[in-house]
Design a protein around this motif. Sequence first.
Motif, short mmCIF file in Angstrom:
data_model
loop_
_atom_site.label_atom_id
_atom_site.label_comp_id
_atom_site.label_asym_id
_atom_site.label_seq_id
_atom_site.Cartn_x
_atom_site.Cartn_y
_atom_site.Cartn_z
N ARG A 1 3.99 -4.69 5.44
CA ARG A 1 3.29 -4.60 4.15
C ARG A 1 3.50 -3.22 3.54
N ILE A 2 3.32 -3.16 2.23
CA ILE A 2 3.27 -1.88 1.52
C ILE A 2 1.85 -1.71 1.01
N TRP A 3 1.16 -0.66 1.48
CA TRP A 3 -0.25 -0.43 1.15
C TRP A 3 -0.39 0.69 0.13
N ASP A 4 -1.64 0.82 -0.38
CA ASP A 4 -2.04 2.01 -1.13
C ASP A 4 -2.86 2.89 -0.19
N GLY A 5 -3.56 3.86 -0.74
CA GLY A 5 -4.33 4.78 0.09
C GLY A 5 -5.47 4.13 0.84
N CYS A 6 -5.88 2.93 0.46
CA CYS A 6 -6.94 2.20 1.17
C CYS A 6 -6.39 1.25 2.22
N LEU A 7 -5.09 1.26 2.41
CA LEU A 7 -4.42 0.33 3.32
C LEU A 7 -4.76 -1.13 3.00
N GLY A 8 -5.01 -1.40 1.72
CA GLY A 8 -5.25 -2.78 1.31
C GLY A 8 -6.62 -3.31 1.66
N ILE A 9 -7.57 -2.44 2.00
CA ILE A 9 -8.92 -2.87 2.36
C ILE A 9 -9.89 -2.36 1.28
N TYR A 10 -10.56 -3.31 0.61
CA TYR A 10 -11.40 -2.95 -0.52
C TYR A 10 -12.81 -3.51 -0.34
#
Length: 209
Positions: free
Chosen positions: A153-162
Amino acid sequence: MVKLRLTLLGLIPVILGTVLIPQTQAQTQTQTIPLAAIEQRVLRYGIREQGLSRPQIRVRSISAETWPDGCLGVANPLELCMAVLTEGWRVVLTDGEQDWGYRTDARARQIRPEPVAELGGLSAATAARILATAQADSGLPLAALAIITAEQRIWDGCLGIYPTPNTPCTKIVIAGWRVIVAHGDQSWIYHSDETGSDVRLNPYEHPEP
């Protein structure tokens, strides 16, 4: 379904206008060093940097290889690799039960762990870090946990957890993994960066039964 007790990604290896240029024999000869030195460098890397801290780790095999690019054929999706054939070595470490493959250049100045094909390329070292986090979260013995799927996967700074739809996240690009860890009929979803140095349980998503 494959299970791995010890627990990226393909590069986008397209560089327009480049040609694969093999190294000459003379270039290779000037870069070689004693095999014992190559082995020791890989051992230090495996033990200290990849978390293989078992005292019985040893070199099982070493072979000369020609890798397809400057990233030794095991780049991550955010890397651009020089499209040049690279002389090097493949070194396999073992503890007598499990093997770990590593790739190096001719002098082992660059060392990269090989991915585990059965889990989509997840390295054994990354898998081990994810399982260690799952063990701490669940309180179960490490031997009772297994990784059953791993997806790049390619994540953002939240590693995809919101936690909420408006959760603020740093707008950066992080190559990583979405992994399902299982124990019997229980399972948990974990997100991590590429190396497993940042591993997070995703409590907002549940694996399909």
